[in-house]
Design a protein around this motif. Structure first.
Motif, mmCIF file in Angstrom:
data_model
loop_
_atom_site.group_PDB
_atom_site.id
_atom_site.type_symbol
_atom_site.label_atom_id
_atom_site.label_comp_id
_atom_site.label_asym_id
_atom_site.label_seq_id
_atom_site.Cartn_x
_atom_site.Cartn_y
_atom_site.Cartn_z
ATOM 1 N N ARG A 54 1.439 -41.002 -41.921
ATOM 2 C CA ARG A 54 1.545 -41.313 -40.483
ATOM 3 C C ARG A 54 1.598 -42.816 -40.236
ATOM 4 O O ARG A 54 1.888 -43.264 -39.134
ATOM 5 C CB ARG A 54 0.351 -40.690 -39.731
ATOM 6 C CG ARG A 54 0.451 -39.164 -39.668
ATOM 7 C CD ARG A 54 -0.881 -38.520 -39.421
ATOM 8 N NE ARG A 54 -1.784 -38.732 -40.552
ATOM 9 C CZ ARG A 54 -2.851 -37.977 -40.819
ATOM 10 N NH1 ARG A 54 -3.161 -36.982 -40.043
ATOM 11 N NH2 ARG A 54 -3.607 -38.227 -41.865
ATOM 12 N N ARG A 56 3.646 -45.203 -40.453
ATOM 13 C CA ARG A 56 5.075 -45.493 -40.644
ATOM 14 C C ARG A 56 5.433 -46.941 -40.318
ATOM 15 O O ARG A 56 6.473 -47.431 -40.706
ATOM 16 C CB ARG A 56 5.927 -44.580 -39.752
ATOM 17 C CG ARG A 56 5.910 -43.155 -40.228
ATOM 18 C CD ARG A 56 6.914 -42.287 -39.503
ATOM 19 N NE ARG A 56 6.612 -40.886 -39.788
ATOM 20 C CZ ARG A 56 5.764 -40.145 -39.087
ATOM 21 N NH1 ARG A 56 5.161 -40.646 -38.037
ATOM 22 N NH2 ARG A 56 5.516 -38.895 -39.435
ATOM 23 N N ASP A 57 4.555 -47.617 -39.580
ATOM 24 C CA ASP A 57 4.902 -48.940 -39.085
ATOM 25 C C ASP A 57 4.569 -50.075 -40.058
ATOM 26 O O ASP A 57 4.845 -51.236 -39.788
ATOM 27 C CB ASP A 57 4.170 -49.159 -37.751
ATOM 28 C CG ASP A 57 4.750 -50.345 -37.008
ATOM 29 O OD1 ASP A 57 5.984 -50.530 -37.089
ATOM 30 O OD2 ASP A 57 3.977 -51.099 -36.394
ATOM 31 N N ARG A 158 2.893 -40.796 -48.107
ATOM 32 C CA ARG A 158 3.806 -41.780 -47.524
ATOM 33 C C ARG A 158 4.996 -42.062 -48.433
ATOM 34 O O ARG A 158 6.118 -42.219 -47.980
ATOM 35 C CB ARG A 158 3.057 -43.071 -47.199
ATOM 36 C CG ARG A 158 3.738 -43.925 -46.143
ATOM 37 C CD ARG A 158 2.791 -44.963 -45.579
ATOM 38 N NE ARG A 158 2.390 -45.919 -46.573
ATOM 39 C CZ ARG A 158 3.091 -47.008 -46.889
ATOM 40 N NH1 ARG A 158 4.218 -47.267 -46.271
ATOM 41 N NH2 ARG A 158 2.664 -47.835 -47.807
#
Ligand code: TMP
Length: 211
Positions: A54, A56-57, A158
């Motif tokens: 989660r 992702r940034d 990820r």
């Protein structure tokens, strides 16, 4: 002796580590098993940040600095003291993961990476590196099945979520490293059955211990 295990997702390193540890302890050696990221108390806090799908940034640069912080702490607080106490250190991933993933995979400049790794590693280099090599298609399928089984797909997935081409570049990066630093690299055929993989890895370590 400092031994590192490297390879793409799903190559079976984590399956083989406890077996290799048991075998080494059976020889009467004192062994420390560790991993990156997450081999120190600080690293345990960094690992979820680095692996959570989660997240992702996270930019490639931030990712790199977090891996470096994990390594700098791990080398000085965990690995070096264990080696000084005469232990064999078996480590699931080390500096070559940064070269393969952030360098070959993400495209961060390799010379800059080498300089950063040098600082993080504090002059420490593995005596032996086992590269668990296999096709990324096979490794990714294994890793995704494992994450589905353990329910860790979001929390640790990820990299598994990245496209196949990324993993192909990582594999090529490892093979390139193995070619450039052949004196410390041994390539394990990770596509084989776990018992055969264990035998090959064990034989490489036995030869290094004897040498
Ligand atoms: P793993 O412990 O399950 O192998 O997950 C660690 C992940 O972190 C794996 O996808 C590889 C990645 N990684 C890097 O990208 N750079 C690094 O320097 C290290 C140590 C790991």
């Amino acid at each position: 002796m400092f031994i590192t295990l490297e390879g793409i997702e799903g190559a079976g390193k984590s399956t083989q580590l406890p077996r290799l540890c048991c075998w080494l302890e059976g020889l009467g050696l004192s062994v420390l098993v560790s991993r990156e990221p997450g081999g120190s108390p600080l690293g345990c806090q960094l690992r979820p940040l680095l692996l959570d799908a989660r997240n992702r940034d996270l930019t490639p640069e931030s990712e790199l600095f977090l891996y470096m912080a994990d390594r700098a702490q791990h080398v000085r607080r965990v690995i070096m003291p264990a080696l000084a106490a005469g232990k064999v250190v078996l480590c699931d991933r080390f500096a070559d993961s940064t070269v393969a993933y952030q360098g070959f995979g993400r495209g961060v400049d390799l010379e800059q990476l080498a300089a950063m790794n040098q600082l993080a590693q504090a002059g420490l280099s593995p005596d032996l590196t086992l590269l668990f090599d296999l096709e990324p298609e096979v490794g990714l399928a294994r890793a995704r099945a494992r994450n589905a089984h353990t329910g860790l797909g979001e929390a640790e997935g990820r990299f598994e979520a990245l496209e196949l081409d990324f993993h192909r570049r990582v594999r090529q990066g490892y093979l390139e490293l193995a070619r450039r630093q052949a004196w410390r690299y041994r390539i394990v055929d990770a596509a084989r059955e776990p018992d055969a993989v264990f035998e090959q890895a064990r034989a490489f370590i036995a030869a290094a211990l004897a040498g």
